[in-house]
Design a protein around this motif. Sequence first.
Motif, PDB file in Angstrom:
ATOM      1  N   ALA A 138       0.834  -1.206   0.000  1.00 39.26           N
ATOM      2  CA  ALA A 138       0.000   0.000   0.000  1.00 39.26           C
ATOM      3  C   ALA A 138       0.867   1.254   0.000  1.00 39.26           C
ATOM      4  N   ALA A 139       1.958   1.229   0.763  1.00 38.91           N
ATOM      5  CA  ALA A 139       2.865   2.381   0.788  1.00 38.91           C
ATOM      6  C   ALA A 139       3.536   2.571  -0.564  1.00 38.91           C
ATOM      7  N   LEU A 140       3.916   1.465  -1.204  1.00 35.62           N
ATOM      8  CA  LEU A 140       4.532   1.567  -2.526  1.00 35.62           C
ATOM      9  C   LEU A 140       3.559   2.153  -3.540  1.00 35.62           C
ATOM     10  N   LEU A 141       2.300   1.717  -3.467  1.00 39.78           N
ATOM     11  CA  LEU A 141       1.315   2.176  -4.441  1.00 39.78           C
ATOM     12  C   LEU A 141       0.894   3.624  -4.203  1.00 39.78           C
ATOM     13  N   SER A 142       1.196   4.157  -3.032  1.00 37.93           N
ATOM     14  CA  SER A 142       0.820   5.550  -2.759  1.00 37.93           C
ATOM     15  C   SER A 142       1.566   6.520  -3.680  1.00 37.93           C
ATOM     16  N   THR A 143       2.652   6.052  -4.298  1.00 37.80           N
ATOM     17  CA  THR A 143       3.416   6.897  -5.206  1.00 37.80           C
ATOM     18  C   THR A 143       3.081   6.623  -6.672  1.00 37.80           C
ATOM     19  N   GLY A 144       2.162   5.689  -6.929  1.00 37.52           N
ATOM     20  CA  GLY A 144       1.764   5.410  -8.308  1.00 37.52           C
ATOM     21  C   GLY A 144       1.912   3.945  -8.658  1.00 37.52           C
ATOM     22  N   PRO A 145       1.539   3.568  -9.886  1.00 35.41           N
ATOM     23  CA  PRO A 145       1.609   2.164 -10.303  1.00 35.41           C
ATOM     24  C   PRO A 145       3.049   1.665 -10.372  1.00 35.41           C
ATOM     25  N   LEU A 146       3.204   0.351 -10.363  1.00 33.18           N
ATOM     26  CA  LEU A 146       4.521  -0.268 -10.445  1.00 33.18           C
ATOM     27  C   LEU A 146       4.870  -0.612 -11.888  1.00 33.18           C
ATOM     28  N   ASP A 147       6.141  -0.897 -12.110  1.00 30.40           N
ATOM     29  CA  ASP A 147       6.543  -1.453 -13.394  1.00 30.40           C
ATOM     30  C   ASP A 147       5.827  -2.789 -13.584  1.00 30.40           C
ATOM     31  N   ILE A 148       5.571  -3.151 -14.833  1.00 29.41           N
ATOM     32  CA  ILE A 148       4.862  -4.397 -15.099  1.00 29.41           C
ATOM     33  C   ILE A 148       5.624  -5.589 -14.541  1.00 29.41           C
ATOM     34  N   LEU A 188      -8.053 -15.413  -5.086  1.00 24.95           N
ATOM     35  CA  LEU A 188      -7.532 -15.068  -6.411  1.00 24.95           C
ATOM     36  C   LEU A 188      -8.221 -13.825  -6.962  1.00 24.95           C
ATOM     37  N   TYR A 189      -9.505 -13.645  -6.647  1.00 26.79           N
ATOM     38  CA  TYR A 189     -10.198 -12.419  -7.057  1.00 26.79           C
ATOM     39  C   TYR A 189      -9.553 -11.217  -6.344  1.00 26.79           C
ATOM     40  N   GLY A 190      -9.322 -11.360  -5.035  1.00 26.33           N
ATOM     41  CA  GLY A 190      -8.671 -10.274  -4.302  1.00 26.33           C
ATOM     42  C   GLY A 190      -7.304  -9.958  -4.871  1.00 26.33           C
ATOM     43  N   LEU A 191      -6.544 -10.994  -5.216  1.00 28.04           N
ATOM     44  CA  LEU A 191      -5.231 -10.772  -5.816  1.00 28.04           C
ATOM     45  C   LEU A 191      -5.378 -10.108  -7.179  1.00 28.04           C
ATOM     46  N   GLY A 192      -6.434 -10.462  -7.918  1.00 26.37           N
ATOM     47  CA  GLY A 192      -6.680  -9.801  -9.195  1.00 26.37           C
ATOM     48  C   GLY A 192      -6.878  -8.305  -9.006  1.00 26.37           C
ATOM     49  N   CYS A 193      -7.613  -7.932  -7.971  1.00 26.10           N
ATOM     50  CA  CYS A 193      -7.815  -6.507  -7.669  1.00 26.10           C
ATOM     51  C   CYS A 193      -6.490  -5.837  -7.316  1.00 26.10           C
ATOM     52  N   VAL A 194      -5.644  -6.543  -6.548  1.00 25.04           N
ATOM     53  CA  VAL A 194      -4.333  -6.004  -6.168  1.00 25.04           C
ATOM     54  C   VAL A 194      -3.451  -5.847  -7.403  1.00 25.04           C
ATOM     55  N   LEU A 195      -3.429  -6.852  -8.275  1.00 22.91           N
ATOM     56  CA  LEU A 195      -2.631  -6.775  -9.496  1.00 22.91           C
ATOM     57  C   LEU A 195      -3.108  -5.627 -10.371  1.00 22.91           C
ATOM     58  N   TYR A 196      -4.418  -5.446 -10.455  1.00 19.68           N
ATOM     59  CA  TYR A 196      -4.996  -4.330 -11.222  1.00 19.68           C
ATOM     60  C   TYR A 196      -4.483  -3.004 -10.656  1.00 19.68           C
ATOM     61  N   ALA A 197      -4.457  -2.888  -9.318  1.00 22.70           N
ATOM     62  CA  ALA A 197      -3.981  -1.655  -8.684  1.00 22.70           C
ATOM     63  C   ALA A 197      -2.495  -1.455  -8.941  1.00 22.70           C
ATOM     64  N   MET A 198      -1.724  -2.534  -8.918  1.00 18.84           N
ATOM     65  CA  MET A 198      -0.287  -2.397  -9.181  1.00 18.84           C
ATOM     66  C   MET A 198      -0.031  -1.921 -10.605  1.00 18.84           C
ATOM     67  N   LEU A 199      -0.867  -2.356 -11.549  1.00 19.12           N
ATOM     68  CA  LEU A 199      -0.671  -2.004 -12.954  1.00 19.12           C
ATOM     69  C   LEU A 199      -1.195  -0.613 -13.300  1.00 19.12           C
ATOM     70  N   THR A 200      -2.305  -0.226 -12.675  1.00 18.82           N
ATOM     71  CA  THR A 200      -2.972   1.022 -13.073  1.00 18.82           C
ATOM     72  C   THR A 200      -2.871   2.140 -12.045  1.00 18.82           C
ATOM     73  N   GLY A 201      -2.524   1.798 -10.807  1.00 17.82           N
ATOM     74  CA  GLY A 201      -2.473   2.803  -9.746  1.00 17.82           C
ATOM     75  C   GLY A 201      -3.729   2.869  -8.910  1.00 17.82           C
ATOM     76  N   ASN A 202      -4.799   2.185  -9.352  1.00 20.25           N
ATOM     77  CA  ASN A 202      -6.056   2.159  -8.612  1.00 20.25           C
ATOM     78  C   ASN A 202      -6.691   0.776  -8.730  1.00 20.25           C
ATOM     79  N   PRO A 203      -7.468   0.354  -7.715  1.00 16.70           N
ATOM     80  CA  PRO A 203      -8.188  -0.913  -7.826  1.00 16.70           C
ATOM     81  C   PRO A 203      -9.285  -0.820  -8.885  1.00 16.70           C
ATOM     82  N   PRO A 204      -9.911  -1.932  -9.253  1.00 12.44           N
ATOM     83  CA  PRO A 204     -10.926  -1.910 -10.323  1.00 12.44           C
ATOM     84  C   PRO A 204     -12.073  -0.953 -10.063  1.00 12.44           C
ATOM     85  N   PHE A 205     -12.514  -0.841  -8.807  1.00 10.39           N
ATOM     86  CA  PHE A 205     -13.640   0.032  -8.466  1.00 10.39           C
ATOM     87  C   PHE A 205     -13.240   0.933  -7.310  1.00 10.39           C
TER      88      PHE A 205
END
Length: 414
Positions: A96-106, A193-210
């Motif tokens: 969460a702290a890492l994502l506070s600065t934006g999305p991660l590298d793929i 796995l759904y929860g992890l999908g939401c986390v992966l989405y946030a890592m890629l885009t900077g925000n969760p799906p919803f």
Amino acid sequence: MVRYVLNDRYELRSMLGSGGMAAVWQATDRWLGRKVAVKVLHERVLDDPTVAGRFEREARMVAGLAHPNIVALHDVGVDGGIPYLVMELVPGRSLAALLSTGPLDIAAAVGIAAQVCAALEAASEAGIVHRDIKPANILITDDGRAKVCDFGIARAAGATRSELTGSAQMLGTSTYMAPEQVVGGAVDVRTDLYGLGCVLYAMLTGNPPFTGDSPMRIAWDHVERVPVPASTHRPVPDELDLLLQSMLAKYPADRPSDPATVRAALEKLSPDPKMADREVPGRSGRDRRGLLLTGLGTVVGAGVLAMIAATGDGSPGPQTAPARSGPPSTAATSPPAATPDGVAAPEETAPAGVAGFDEKAARDLIKKLEKENGGKTTRGNSEARRRLNELRRAGKLNESAYRAVLAELDPPAM
């Protein structure tokens, strides 16, 4: 400075965090001479049997898990009538702290997700569903290792909400909550796995799906709305986009059947499967100090669906999924294997007289694919999803038609 000593052994030195149920302290183990994290239950909740039960359940479940991607439990005890857990002190930062600065590298996002899958594999083999996979509960060490923590609301696979709480409470964080959790259905590893999908989405885009201001609205979105593909926000490999869509399927039977399958797919995408043993790319220059143990679990308000119905808050938006006759399937059967993308799809052309693919033309394409597939349904068909993505990216399929047809690839499980 020592603030308190538990049972003449654990010196509590500084508070790392505090939540509604417990506080977490950085401490020193006098006997072994090592730094640890101690989670101490608040006195004000000692009389609540539900909270006490959750605390005891966390101890029992984590004690049975020994894995490099799960925060280790060292000891449990009671001092002056107050229970505590002694756990591994993790040097690093929360995701969460890492994502506070934006999305991660793929590559970093894929590597972290693969490690979380490894942790979920271990939990699943022990019959445990975490139920609260979110960035705050994933710690990233200074050398790039991901560690899952906070099993406070974890439970045995297949259990329903009533079996877990004995009340109408819905446990988990709504931003990362699977549809079956929202409606009170049975949970299993596909919930995580759904929860992890939401986390992966946030890592890629900077925000969760919803996202939104109302937890109730967000919970409703997980049940009814189809998330915009991550590739809408940034360039993402087709294989990763499709994998993410399958992880975020509304019905458990339409998701990958186990974490090992997802981990294998992620490692194929990563140029180096052991990438996460190094520093997280794009974050090495940032402040990585701090000692962490856990993100404390969040309890979402009781009766969320009833409140949505009463207030009208959370009405589905324009990306609403098709109407369904019942809640997501809770069947324990594994979903069928996804069709492999063995070869590149041939160039698709719109029907005569149509400049680009509209919704009807896209549906005709799906029917064509079904015919090519021997009349079998396209549910879970990665080839169909891949072709739809190609058409959208090529500008041959407008966004509204893409979303509508994509939603039809996620029908109710029969």
